[in-house]
Design a protein around this motif. Structure first.
Motif, PDB file in Angstrom:
ATOM      1  N   VAL A 200       0.831  -1.207   0.000  1.00 33.07           N
ATOM      2  CA  VAL A 200       0.000   0.000   0.000  1.00 33.07           C
ATOM      3  C   VAL A 200       0.863   1.252   0.000  1.00 33.07           C
ATOM      4  O   VAL A 200       1.955   1.292   0.561  1.00 33.07           O
ATOM      5  CB  VAL A 200      -0.952   0.027   1.221  1.00 33.07           C
ATOM      6  CG1 VAL A 200      -2.008  -1.061   1.095  1.00 33.07           C
ATOM      7  CG2 VAL A 200      -0.177  -0.131   2.519  1.00 33.07           C
ATOM      8  N   GLU A 201       0.354   2.274  -0.662  1.00 35.46           N
ATOM      9  CA  GLU A 201       1.006   3.580  -0.682  1.00 35.46           C
ATOM     10  C   GLU A 201      -0.036   4.676  -0.754  1.00 35.46           C
ATOM     11  O   GLU A 201      -0.180   5.484   0.146  1.00 35.46           O
ATOM     12  CB  GLU A 201       1.980   3.683  -1.857  1.00 35.46           C
ATOM     13  CG  GLU A 201       2.684   5.035  -1.943  1.00 35.46           C
ATOM     14  CD  GLU A 201       3.784   5.063  -2.993  1.00 35.46           C
ATOM     15  OE1 GLU A 201       4.406   6.132  -3.156  1.00 35.46           O
ATOM     16  OE2 GLU A 201       4.030   4.033  -3.645  1.00 35.46           O
ATOM     17  N   SER A 202      -0.799   4.730  -1.864  1.00 35.96           N
ATOM     18  CA  SER A 202      -1.735   5.828  -2.081  1.00 35.96           C
ATOM     19  C   SER A 202      -3.037   5.611  -1.330  1.00 35.96           C
ATOM     20  O   SER A 202      -3.578   4.503  -1.292  1.00 35.96           O
ATOM     21  CB  SER A 202      -2.016   5.992  -3.575  1.00 35.96           C
ATOM     22  OG  SER A 202      -0.815   6.274  -4.270  1.00 35.96           O
ATOM     23  N   ILE A 203      -3.561   6.709  -0.770  1.00 31.86           N
ATOM     24  CA  ILE A 203      -4.776   6.646   0.034  1.00 31.86           C
ATOM     25  C   ILE A 203      -5.485   7.995  -0.056  1.00 31.86           C
ATOM     26  O   ILE A 203      -4.839   9.046  -0.117  1.00 31.86           O
ATOM     27  CB  ILE A 203      -4.425   6.292   1.504  1.00 31.86           C
ATOM     28  CG1 ILE A 203      -5.681   6.143   2.367  1.00 31.86           C
ATOM     29  CG2 ILE A 203      -3.465   7.317   2.106  1.00 31.86           C
ATOM     30  CD1 ILE A 203      -5.382   5.593   3.765  1.00 31.86           C
ATOM     31  N   TRP A 204      -6.825   7.967  -0.117  1.00 30.70           N
ATOM     32  CA  TRP A 204      -7.606   9.205  -0.097  1.00 30.70           C
ATOM     33  C   TRP A 204      -8.994   8.901   0.445  1.00 30.70           C
ATOM     34  O   TRP A 204      -9.453   7.749   0.365  1.00 30.70           O
ATOM     35  CB  TRP A 204      -7.718   9.820  -1.498  1.00 30.70           C
ATOM     36  CG  TRP A 204      -7.969  11.306  -1.448  1.00 30.70           C
ATOM     37  CD1 TRP A 204      -9.172  11.955  -1.579  1.00 30.70           C
ATOM     38  CD2 TRP A 204      -6.996  12.331  -1.228  1.00 30.70           C
ATOM     39  NE1 TRP A 204      -9.006  13.310  -1.448  1.00 30.70           N
ATOM     40  CE2 TRP A 204      -7.673  13.569  -1.237  1.00 30.70           C
ATOM     41  CE3 TRP A 204      -5.631  12.313  -1.015  1.00 30.70           C
ATOM     42  CZ2 TRP A 204      -7.014  14.786  -1.042  1.00 30.70           C
ATOM     43  CZ3 TRP A 204      -4.965  13.516  -0.831  1.00 30.70           C
ATOM     44  CH2 TRP A 204      -5.664  14.738  -0.846  1.00 30.70           C
ATOM     45  N   GLY A 205      -9.643   9.918   0.995  1.00 29.97           N
ATOM     46  CA  GLY A 205     -10.934   9.697   1.621  1.00 29.97           C
ATOM     47  C   GLY A 205     -12.042  10.578   1.100  1.00 29.97           C
ATOM     48  O   GLY A 205     -11.807  11.581   0.423  1.00 29.97           O
TER      49      GLY A 205
ATOM     50  N   LEU B 120     -10.366   5.135   0.324  1.00 26.26           N
ATOM     51  CA  LEU B 120      -9.905   4.317  -0.789  1.00 26.26           C
ATOM     52  C   LEU B 120      -8.401   4.098  -0.664  1.00 26.26           C
ATOM     53  O   LEU B 120      -7.634   5.052  -0.481  1.00 26.26           O
ATOM     54  CB  LEU B 120     -10.214   4.990  -2.132  1.00 26.26           C
ATOM     55  CG  LEU B 120     -11.519   4.552  -2.810  1.00 26.26           C
ATOM     56  CD1 LEU B 120     -12.719   4.868  -1.931  1.00 26.26           C
ATOM     57  CD2 LEU B 120     -11.654   5.188  -4.168  1.00 26.26           C
ATOM     58  N   ILE B 121      -7.996   2.849  -0.762  1.00 26.30           N
ATOM     59  CA  ILE B 121      -6.595   2.480  -0.595  1.00 26.30           C
ATOM     60  C   ILE B 121      -6.175   1.636  -1.796  1.00 26.30           C
ATOM     61  O   ILE B 121      -6.821   0.631  -2.117  1.00 26.30           O
ATOM     62  CB  ILE B 121      -6.380   1.695   0.709  1.00 26.30           C
ATOM     63  CG1 ILE B 121      -6.942   2.479   1.905  1.00 26.30           C
ATOM     64  CG2 ILE B 121      -4.896   1.396   0.917  1.00 26.30           C
ATOM     65  CD1 ILE B 121      -7.093   1.667   3.174  1.00 26.30           C
TER      66      ILE B 121
ATOM     67  N   PHE C  77      -8.532  -1.089  -6.047  1.00 29.58           N
ATOM     68  CA  PHE C  77      -8.743  -0.219  -4.895  1.00 29.58           C
ATOM     69  C   PHE C  77      -9.670  -0.914  -3.920  1.00 29.58           C
ATOM     70  O   PHE C  77     -10.672  -1.516  -4.303  1.00 29.58           O
ATOM     71  CB  PHE C  77      -9.317   1.131  -5.332  1.00 29.58           C
ATOM     72  CG  PHE C  77      -8.267   2.048  -5.892  1.00 29.58           C
ATOM     73  CD1 PHE C  77      -7.579   2.924  -5.068  1.00 29.58           C
ATOM     74  CD2 PHE C  77      -7.935   1.999  -7.231  1.00 29.58           C
ATOM     75  CE1 PHE C  77      -6.584   3.742  -5.572  1.00 29.58           C
ATOM     76  CE2 PHE C  77      -6.945   2.816  -7.749  1.00 29.58           C
ATOM     77  CZ  PHE C  77      -6.266   3.690  -6.920  1.00 29.58           C
ATOM     78  N   LYS C  78      -9.327  -0.800  -2.651  1.00 32.47           N
ATOM     79  CA  LYS C  78     -10.141  -1.383  -1.595  1.00 32.47           C
ATOM     80  C   LYS C  78     -10.819  -0.256  -0.835  1.00 32.47           C
ATOM     81  O   LYS C  78     -10.207   0.777  -0.569  1.00 32.47           O
ATOM     82  CB  LYS C  78      -9.288  -2.248  -0.673  1.00 32.47           C
ATOM     83  CG  LYS C  78      -8.731  -3.439  -1.439  1.00 32.47           C
ATOM     84  CD  LYS C  78      -7.950  -4.392  -0.587  1.00 32.47           C
ATOM     85  CE  LYS C  78      -7.527  -5.578  -1.467  1.00 32.47           C
ATOM     86  NZ  LYS C  78      -6.687  -6.546  -0.746  1.00 32.47           N
TER      87      LYS C  78
END
Length: 372
Positions: A229-234, A242-243, A254-255
């Motif tokens: 994992v690296e990129s993440i936003w909400g 979203l991860i 995306f999970k």
């Protein structure tokens, strides 16, 4: 038990403006609805980049963020992993303005800076090899403090959620168990993936910030586990986090988690991405909008847009040049150069490109004006 870490700080208010698109009521997505059939042909539009910054291969550029300076100028700030600094460009032309920082462990120094974000006048930087988050104040890049070093092992990306009582900061932590004989990272077993994201509560009281480790996040089931994992936003309005799952041996997808850290059972993009899933941002449009995601092709990056609510694909585009993209940043504030905002994307570890949002919207038949 939560640990408390005191930080110095001052914060000004300068919120990101929202952009555009009307449409339907929110709908809960599921994996089947969000992911098209594997044999679905995909149409990828090609758009010319608005600009490309100077190329500096030695820097190993990773992720960008933008900020509107007091004089109205737009600053595009990128992390340079190999040279342990921040590179600052003009966000309207791509011109190089200055470098900030040096190698080390002190405040104002970095060791492999990776993820970056801007909220109000605060610049948040994840340092992978100092295993911490550092906070600077803008416009002077004054180092304020660090947090997370006691918890984080190999952090990469972050998302900062501004709240009425401060900030909620989510940091991805993609540590591994060394390398095998072929040089491939050895992933931890599923039961040990329960701390793939660390959530911190950051509050401000006058000149002091206080950071508290609020939660450790990570599902340990086969479907919900966060392997690489690296990129993440909400999306606070829809209680979504979203991860990006970057383990291509498992799936590029995306999970979807809740902001409280629960895996919803929803994944999407597995049959859309032909290369590694990478950067992710939300372009809001009133109550609607689009998730902008990155397929990190070595020869050409493809940017996929998904409906904010249903998570169904709504279009994809690539540039004439941009490839091997790590981080992206969606600037929604209007500027003279970009009246409807711009999408910034890293190009091949060497610099950053810009796409005019108006050109993206026109190419993908997206509305430019949004309801409230």
């Amino acid at each position: 038990m939560a640990r408390r870490i005191n930080l110095l700080a001052a914060a000004l208010v300068a919120a990101l403006a929202v952009g555009c698109t009307p449409t339907g009521a929110p709908a809960e997505a599921d994996s089947a609805a969000a992911t098209p059939a594997a044999d679905t042909p995909r149409a990828v539009a090609t758009l010319a980049e608005a600009f490309l910054t100077p190329m500096t291969p030695a820097d190993n550029i990773d992720s960008p963020a933008s900020w509107q300076a007091p004089d109205g100028a737009t600053w595009l700030i990128a992390t340079a992993k190999a040279t342990d600094k921040l590179v600052v460009y003009d966000g309207s032309s791509g011109k190089h303005l200055r470098d900030v920082g040096s190698s080390g462990t002190a405040l104002g120094q970095f060791d492999r800076p990776n993820g970056i974000s801007v909220t109000d006048d605060l610049l948040w930087i994840v340092e992978r090899d100092n295993h911490r988050v550092q906070v600077l104040s803008l416009p002077d890049f004054t180092p304020l403090a660090v947090f997370g070093a006691q918890d984080l092992r190999k952090p990469y990306g972050l998302w900062v959620d501004k709240r009425a009582d401060g900030y909620s900061v989510y940091v991805t932590d993609s540590w591994d168990n060394g390398e095998d004989a072929a040089g491939k990272d050895i992933l931890p077993p599923l039961p040990e993936l329960d701390k793939r994201v660390r959530q911190y509560r950051v509050t401000r009281d006058g000149a002091k910030l206080e950071a508290t480790l609020a939660a450790s996040i990570g599902d340990t089931s086969e479907a919900g586990a966060l392997r690489v994992v690296e990129s993440i936003w909400g999306d606070p309005a829809n209680d979504r986090l979203l991860i990006a799952e970057e383990d291509e041996s498992y799936a590029s997808e995306f999970k979807v988690y809740t902001l409280a850290g629960r895996f919803t059972g929803t994944t999407f993009g597995r049959d859309v991405f032909k290369a590694q899933a990478e950067g992710v941002m939300l372009r809001t449009c009133g109550k609607d909008g689009w998730w902008i995601t990155t397929e990190q092709g070595k020869q050409r990056s493809v940017f996929h847009l998904f409906d904010r609510h249903t998570l169904k694909p709504v279009g994809a585009f690539q540039g004439n040049t941009v490839a091997n993209t790590d981080g992206i940043w969606m600037m929604q504030q209007p500027t003279p150069r970009f009246p409807h905002g711009a999408l910034y994307a890293v190009h091949d570890d060497q610099g950053v490109v810009a796409f005019d949002w108006q050109a993206i919207a026109k190419q993908l038949s997206l509305p430019l004006e949004c309801g409230a």
